[in-house]
Design an enzyme around this catalytic site. Structure first.
Site, PDB file in Angstrom:
ATOM      1  N   ASP A 150      -5.972   2.477  10.128  1.00 48.45           N
ATOM      2  CA  ASP A 150      -7.402   2.173  10.234  1.00 48.45           C
ATOM      3  C   ASP A 150      -7.671   1.755  11.681  1.00 48.45           C
ATOM      4  O   ASP A 150      -7.814   2.613  12.539  1.00 48.45           O
ATOM      5  CB  ASP A 150      -7.741   1.093   9.194  1.00 48.45           C
ATOM      6  CG  ASP A 150      -9.218   0.773   9.123  1.00 48.45           C
ATOM      7  OD1 ASP A 150     -10.039   1.627   9.480  1.00 48.45           O
ATOM      8  OD2 ASP A 150      -9.579  -0.348   8.700  1.00 48.45           O
ATOM      9  N   VAL A 204     -11.579   3.309   0.910  1.00 50.04           N
ATOM     10  CA  VAL A 204     -10.969   4.138  -0.135  1.00 50.04           C
ATOM     11  C   VAL A 204      -9.961   3.347  -0.972  1.00 50.04           C
ATOM     12  O   VAL A 204      -9.347   2.395  -0.489  1.00 50.04           O
ATOM     13  CB  VAL A 204     -10.276   5.384   0.473  1.00 50.04           C
ATOM     14  CG1 VAL A 204     -11.321   6.346   1.021  1.00 50.04           C
ATOM     15  CG2 VAL A 204      -9.283   5.004   1.560  1.00 50.04           C
ATOM     16  N   ASP A 241       0.257   3.194   4.241  1.00 44.18           N
ATOM     17  CA  ASP A 241      -0.776   3.929   3.511  1.00 44.18           C
ATOM     18  C   ASP A 241      -1.845   4.498   4.437  1.00 44.18           C
ATOM     19  O   ASP A 241      -2.190   5.667   4.354  1.00 44.18           O
ATOM     20  CB  ASP A 241      -1.406   3.037   2.418  1.00 44.18           C
ATOM     21  CG  ASP A 241      -1.888   1.675   2.932  1.00 44.18           C
ATOM     22  OD1 ASP A 241      -1.742   1.383   4.142  1.00 44.18           O
ATOM     23  OD2 ASP A 241      -2.409   0.892   2.119  1.00 44.18           O
ATOM     24  N   ASP A 251      -5.788  -0.464  -2.245  1.00 41.78           N
ATOM     25  CA  ASP A 251      -6.460  -1.391  -3.158  1.00 41.78           C
ATOM     26  C   ASP A 251      -7.800  -1.881  -2.642  1.00 41.78           C
ATOM     27  O   ASP A 251      -8.104  -1.798  -1.453  1.00 41.78           O
ATOM     28  CB  ASP A 251      -5.579  -2.623  -3.371  1.00 41.78           C
ATOM     29  CG  ASP A 251      -5.582  -3.528  -2.134  1.00 41.78           C
ATOM     30  OD1 ASP A 251      -5.222  -3.037  -1.046  1.00 41.78           O
ATOM     31  OD2 ASP A 251      -5.982  -4.698  -2.254  1.00 41.78           O
ATOM     32  N   LYS A 262      -8.206   7.024   9.301  1.00 43.96           N
ATOM     33  CA  LYS A 262      -9.661   6.946   9.146  1.00 43.96           C
ATOM     34  C   LYS A 262     -10.340   7.287  10.466  1.00 43.96           C
ATOM     35  O   LYS A 262     -10.039   6.687  11.497  1.00 43.96           O
ATOM     36  CB  LYS A 262     -10.043   5.537   8.710  1.00 43.96           C
ATOM     37  CG  LYS A 262     -11.060   5.517   7.597  1.00 43.96           C
ATOM     38  CD  LYS A 262     -11.556   4.123   7.322  1.00 43.96           C
ATOM     39  CE  LYS A 262     -10.888   3.503   6.123  1.00 43.96           C
ATOM     40  NZ  LYS A 262     -11.486   2.183   5.794  1.00 43.96           N
ATOM     41  N   GLY A 307       0.775  -1.245   0.000  1.00 47.10           N
ATOM     42  CA  GLY A 307       0.000   0.000   0.000  1.00 47.10           C
ATOM     43  C   GLY A 307       0.801   1.286   0.000  1.00 47.10           C
ATOM     44  O   GLY A 307       0.315   2.331  -0.433  1.00 47.10           O
TER      45      GLY A 307
HETATM   46  P1  IMP Z   1      -5.389  -1.677  10.316  1.00 51.10           P
HETATM   47  O1  IMP Z   1      -4.508  -2.774  10.817  1.00 51.10           O
HETATM   48  O2  IMP Z   1      -6.845  -1.898  10.645  1.00 51.10           O
HETATM   49  O3  IMP Z   1      -4.939  -0.293  10.725  1.00 51.10           O
HETATM   50  O4  IMP Z   1      -5.429  -1.789   8.748  1.00 51.10           O
HETATM   51  C1  IMP Z   1      -4.364  -1.556   8.017  1.00 51.10           C
HETATM   52  C2  IMP Z   1      -4.433  -2.103   6.613  1.00 51.10           C
HETATM   53  O5  IMP Z   1      -5.772  -2.389   6.135  1.00 51.10           O
HETATM   54  C3  IMP Z   1      -3.899  -1.002   5.726  1.00 51.10           C
HETATM   55  O6  IMP Z   1      -2.491  -1.068   5.634  1.00 51.10           O
HETATM   56  C4  IMP Z   1      -4.613  -1.280   4.438  1.00 51.10           C
HETATM   57  O7  IMP Z   1      -3.863  -2.227   3.694  1.00 51.10           O
HETATM   58  C5  IMP Z   1      -5.938  -1.907   4.812  1.00 51.10           C
HETATM   59  N1  IMP Z   1      -7.039  -0.913   4.761  1.00 51.10           N
HETATM   60  C6  IMP Z   1      -7.706  -0.351   5.798  1.00 51.10           C
HETATM   61  N2  IMP Z   1      -8.649   0.505   5.362  1.00 51.10           N
HETATM   62  C7  IMP Z   1      -8.554   0.512   4.007  1.00 51.10           C
HETATM   63  C8  IMP Z   1      -9.266   1.231   2.963  1.00 51.10           C
HETATM   64  O8  IMP Z   1     -10.185   2.036   3.175  1.00 51.10           O
HETATM   65  N3  IMP Z   1      -8.885   0.950   1.685  1.00 51.10           N
HETATM   66  C9  IMP Z   1      -7.891   0.054   1.386  1.00 51.10           C
HETATM   67  N4  IMP Z   1      -7.199  -0.611   2.326  1.00 51.10           N
HETATM   68  C10 IMP Z   1      -7.544  -0.401   3.629  1.00 51.10           C
HETATM   69 MG    MG Z   2      -1.708  -2.439   3.533  1.00 49.52          MG
END
Ligand code: IMP
Ligand code: MG
Length: 184
Positions: free
Chosen positions: A97, A147, A94, A153, A125, A38
């Protein structure tokens, strides 16, 4: 697709991040590590506008999810990564979340003995964080929507879009049709 951030918005955000990173590290040598896949577009733009001596590397972080929605185990492949011991390290991803990916990756890197370790993300986010951590450099806060574009992606597609767009129901239906057709 609904455009959330235009090419120009993204450029301005990346320039702001680069300025903040330069101010933070001043004359130091930086080791910048991007999380695959990403962060590739952000990395390419960011490293070219940060005016600091730097080493550049990558690592891969993927969370394997089963058929259910339960969080899979995060697998970090740091074989590709350069040596970070005793270095000032900046981890670049990227999107922040829930925060699990970034924070667990930082913990793992911490064990390798960097001199300092900070993080930079293009996007955060709103209202999704499950972990009490704030990345050191954040490009944009965005609403809680899925997004794509500028590296992000959906099913490994759309990373190449030069803008950031929110995926809507109709986009997903069309995505499925196009994918099915291209596999016939
Ligand atoms: P986290 O561990 O929940 O913070 O998620 C991280 C990973 O989920 C990011 O590095 C992204 O690869 C993916 N991700 C989370 N939200 C999105 C989105 O809205 N679009 C695309 N990929 C996302
Ligand atoms: Mg990722």
């Amino acid at each position: 697709m609904k455009t959330l951030l235009s090419k120009e918005d993204l450029y301005d955000g990346v320039m702001r991040m680069a300025d903040a990173i330069e101010a933070c590290y001043q004359d130091r040598q930086l080791t910048i590590v991007g999380v695959l896949t990403g962060s590739v577009v952000l990395m390419a733009d960011l490293i070219r506008v940060i005016n600091l001596p730097m080493r550049v590397g990558v690592l891969q972080a993927s969370s394997y999810r089963g058929a259910t929605t339960t969080r899979g185990e995060l697998v970090i492949n740091s074989e590709l990564m350069l040596d970070i011991s005793g270095r000032d390290v900046l981890l670049v991803d990227d999107i922040f979340d829930t925060g699990h990916t970034l924070v667990r990756t930082l913990e793992k890197m911490h064990d390798l003995g960097p001199k300092s370790i900070r993080s930079a993300v293009l996007l955060r986010k709103n209202g999704r964080q499950e972990i009490d951590y704030t990345p050191d450099f954040i490009g944009f806060d965005i609403p809680d929507e899925f997004v794509v574009g500028y590296g992000l992606d959906f099913e490994d597609m759309y990373r190449n879009l030069p803008f950031l767009a929110a995926l809507e129901e109709a986009d997903i239906t069309r995505h499925k049709q196009v994918t099915a057709k291209s596999q016939m």
